[in-house]
Design an enzyme around this catalytic site. Structure first.
Site: not given
Length: 291
Positions: A122, A124, A140, A202, A266
């Site tokens: 999870q 990044v 993610h 772009c 924990i």
């Protein structure tokens, strides 16, 4: 190169050393697994010096009133994007320099040995990638990649840092604290003059390749992870309270399939009432003890 220095425990909640009985229980769990499905969260990276959000006393939510950027706000507000990128620009050199700890290396080794069937993180922070894990899904996304919302063009975050520097040659700001996604805390005054580049192809809006709070993981990625879980015979959750549904749904699926589930974290988690095994230890302290 991977740092093997002693862990930075600033952002790790207090806990007792691993209990020999718990070590034996986890060893038994892993030994009985042939195709282990592992899900990791921010708690596996705290020993690399990256704070998490929810840990008691040391998590971002416990220490500050700051909250991560919301997806809708980033999309609709140019000032929100300016604030995000200014803070990210300041935090990037430190955030991108973090190295894997012993827990990341153990999971990489389990993969090489054929024990770990699939890893879902999870986080990044790219630490599993830096450690060398390959059978992996970044649920993610990853802050080390950036893409254009209009044309989809991709760019490395390190390359974007050079564009920021070129556009802001005299801009300087001192950071106050750091967050799990590389964000830092700056004042509105500091942010006001920061220039944000547009897409080189772009002219569109650039966004990190991460799922911001309020956004959803693509159905394609969710289906892929469910397939990997269906091929697995057990699930280990390491360093996550599983408060975010995007990850929790896979634990629910594992329970439905009657897979044994071990939780190493924990503090309490959403899985505690149905996990086969719950361990309150540091990932980097307990996982290396498992053969």
């Amino acid at each position: 190169s991977v740092s093997r220095a002693s862990p930075n425990l600033t952002f790790v909640p207090a806990c007792l050393p691993p209990d020999p009985v718990e070590v034996e229980e986890l060893q038994h769990f892993v030994s009985n697994s042939k195709r282990l499905f592992v899900m990791t969260g921010a708690g596996i990276s705290t020993e690399s010096g990256i704070p998490d959000y929810r840990s008691e006393g040391v998590g971002l939510y416990a220490r500050t009133d700051r909250r991560p950027v919301q997806h809708a706000e980033f999309i609709r507000s140019a000032s929100a994007r300016q604030r995000y990128w200014a803070r990210n620009f300041v935090g990037w050199p430190q955030f991108s320099s973090h190295q894997p700890n012993k827990a990341h290396l153990v999971l990489r080794d389990w993969e090489k040995l054929g024990k770990l069937h699939w890893l879902v993180t999870q986080n990044v922070d790219a630490l599993h990638t830096k450690a060398g894990s390959q059978r992996m899904t970044e649920l993610h996304g990853c802050t080390h990649r950036v893409f254009c919302l209009s044309c989809g063009d991709q760019i490395l975050r390190s390359e974007l840092q050079e564009h920021f520097e070129a556009l802001n040659p005299t801009w300087k700001a001192e950071a106050f604290g750091v967050a799990p996604d590389g964000d830092v805390f700056l004042t509105d005054e500091q942010v006001r003059s920061f220039q944000v580049p547009a897409c080189r192809k772009c002219g569109g809006i650039l966004k990190p390749d991460v799922t911001f709070f309020g956004d959803t993981v693509s159905q394609e990625k969710v289906s892929f992870v469910h397939q990997r879980l269906a091929e697995s015979d057990s699930m280990l959750v390491a360093g996550s309270s599983m408060q975010v549904y995007s990850g929790y749904r896979f634990a629910l699926a594992a329970r439905e399939k009657k897979l044994p589930i071990a939780v190493l974290n924990i503090g309490p988690t959403r899985l505690d009432h149905f996990a086969s095994l719950k361990l309150n230890s540091r990932c980097g302290e307990l996982l290396p003890l498992i053969v």
